[in-house]
Motif scaffolding. Structure first.
Motif, mmCIF file in Angstrom:
data_model
loop_
_atom_site.group_PDB
_atom_site.id
_atom_site.type_symbol
_atom_site.label_atom_id
_atom_site.label_comp_id
_atom_site.label_asym_id
_atom_site.label_seq_id
_atom_site.Cartn_x
_atom_site.Cartn_y
_atom_site.Cartn_z
ATOM 1 N N VAL A 100 0.833 -1.203 0.000
ATOM 2 C CA VAL A 100 0.000 0.000 0.000
ATOM 3 C C VAL A 100 0.872 1.260 0.000
ATOM 4 N N LYS A 101 1.930 1.259 0.798
ATOM 5 C CA LYS A 101 2.820 2.413 0.863
ATOM 6 C C LYS A 101 3.480 2.677 -0.488
ATOM 7 N N SER A 102 4.002 1.612 -1.120
ATOM 8 C CA SER A 102 4.654 1.757 -2.423
ATOM 9 C C SER A 102 3.669 2.230 -3.482
ATOM 10 N N TRP A 103 2.453 1.700 -3.417
ATOM 11 C CA TRP A 103 1.405 2.084 -4.372
ATOM 12 C C TRP A 103 1.115 3.581 -4.272
ATOM 13 N N LYS A 104 0.955 4.061 -3.051
ATOM 14 C CA LYS A 104 0.627 5.478 -2.854
ATOM 15 C C LYS A 104 1.784 6.389 -3.284
ATOM 16 N N HIS A 143 -7.641 2.809 -6.211
ATOM 17 C CA HIS A 143 -7.211 2.644 -4.818
ATOM 18 C C HIS A 143 -6.468 1.309 -4.681
ATOM 19 N N PRO A 144 -5.357 1.256 -3.912
ATOM 20 C CA PRO A 144 -4.574 0.019 -3.822
ATOM 21 C C PRO A 144 -5.373 -1.193 -3.371
ATOM 22 N N TYR A 145 -6.290 -1.007 -2.445
ATOM 23 C CA TYR A 145 -7.055 -2.153 -1.954
ATOM 24 C C TYR A 145 -7.986 -2.711 -3.025
ATOM 25 N N GLN A 146 -8.353 -1.895 -3.971
ATOM 26 C CA GLN A 146 -9.199 -2.362 -5.073
ATOM 27 C C GLN A 146 -8.474 -3.452 -5.873
ATOM 28 N N ILE A 198 -6.057 -11.051 -2.488
ATOM 29 C CA ILE A 198 -6.185 -11.360 -1.063
ATOM 30 C C ILE A 198 -7.587 -10.991 -0.605
ATOM 31 N N HIS A 199 -8.296 -11.947 -0.053
ATOM 32 C CA HIS A 199 -9.682 -11.727 0.367
ATOM 33 C C HIS A 199 -9.745 -10.635 1.444
#
Length: 336
Positions: free
Chosen positions: A157-161, A170-173, A179-180
């Motif tokens: 998430v950090k690298s994505w942002k 959004h990274p979680y998307q 990953i569930h």
């Protein structure tokens, strides 16, 4: 049930007399009692350890000062808290003796000691959370679910942002494709649990709440790997009350580890390529006059169609050796 060729089942050696001799020597030098908590490569910290330790302390009683020899790759973090509670209930002061690895949940047990003595081969590890969930990703080759850690997700998430532009989703998307969401939620909860347990354990001897918070958060989030070796130098930098272990004590504990490793050898009896019997010793608890150990006693059968092993005839159990009136009495130790 598969038909097995009749063959003598391998039994690992039980070296109670030799290990007792070393424990007595260490206690004489230290001037206090020593208890041993040792797990093999295939063993781990588990709930039954708490009952076993309670039985051990019922035998040796309470003391003002005790030494705790720890060697383990880790296990259940919640059990680590219960183990520390048992040890601190029976002993006012605790010194952890670490000659080798005291990793993950075993690090938590070491944190419950007033002082940590470490040898040249000794190391602790971070206690960041990693778990295998029923909905975790599956390894395509091994056909089993893999562990996912909080630190791995945080770094993605950090690298994505840091590298995102206005057109990025959004990274979680994207993460949810692999990953569930329930796995990510469980990991976050597990991480919070590890931090809380770490604070609780440190509070047994460290009364500065700010310092407890600092050490707990550092061990849970500031290292690049769950297996990162925290040596004596690193332990001091963290702020743990850690010192060099006496060379003579370190050598005797390494010999004790060698004897435990001999007891915990792979006692496998192969019947054919699809069936074998496992008699390996996994966990060992010992003090002067008493030794308790958990021993596998089960058959393994390989299901070719499903590409997995199944357990048959599992009679694994804790066993106890105890000195009574100068004689060694061996028995089974039943835990409900």
């Amino acid at each position: 049930m598969p038909i097995k060729e009749k063959r003598e089942i391998k039994q690992p050696p039980v070296l109670f007399n030799k290990t007792q001799e070393i424990i007595k020597k260490v206690e004489k030098i230290l001037g206090k009692k020593m208890i041993c908590y040792w797990t093999s490569y295939n063993g781990g910290i588990c709930s039954s350890d708490v009952i076993v330790l309670y039985n051990l302390f019922q035998k040796i009683g309470k003391s003002d000062d005790v030494a705790l020899f720890i060697k383990s790759r880790g296990g259940d973090v919640q059990v680590a808290l219960r183990i520390v509670n048992i040890i601190r209930t029976y002993n006012k002061k605790v010194t952890a003796l670490i000659p080798l690895e005291s990793a993950s949940s075993a690090t938590l047990i070491a944190l419950g000691a007033d002082e940590i003595q470490m040898g040249p081969l000794a190391y602790l590890t971070p206690i960041d959370s990693s778990l295998i969930h029923n909905l975790s990703p599956v390894d395509e080759i091994l056909r089993r679910r893999v562990g996912v850690s909080q630190d791995e997700i945080f770094r993605i998430v950090k690298s994505w942002k840091e590298n995102a532009n206005e057109n990025h989703v959004h990274p979680y998307q994207e993460l949810f494709k692999y990953i569930h969401p329930l796995v990510i939620g469980s990991i976050d909860r597990s991480s919070s649990l590890s931090i809380k347990i770490c604070k609780e354990i440190l509070s047994y001897h460290l009364k500065d709440e700010v310092e407890c918070d600092r050490i707990s958060n550092l061990l849970n989030s500031e290292f690049p790997s769950h297996e990162y070796p925290i040596t004596l130098r690193g332990a001091k930098k963290i702020g743990l009350n850690s010192i060099v272990m006496d060379d003579n004590i370190n050598d005797m504990l390494l010999e004790l580890n060698r004897l435990y490793s001999e007891m915990a050898q792979k006692a496998f009896t192969n019947f054919d390529e699809f069936n074998y019997h496992d008699n390996q010793i996994l966990n060992i608890h010992e003090a002067d006059g008493i030794q308790l150990y958990f021993q596998n006693d089960k058959d393994w059968n390989y299901l070719k169609e499903e590409r997995r092993w199944q357990i048959l005839n599992d009679e694994s159990i804790w066993r106890k050796n105890e000195m009574v009136n100068g004689k060694m009495i061996s028995s089974t130790f039943h835990i409900a």
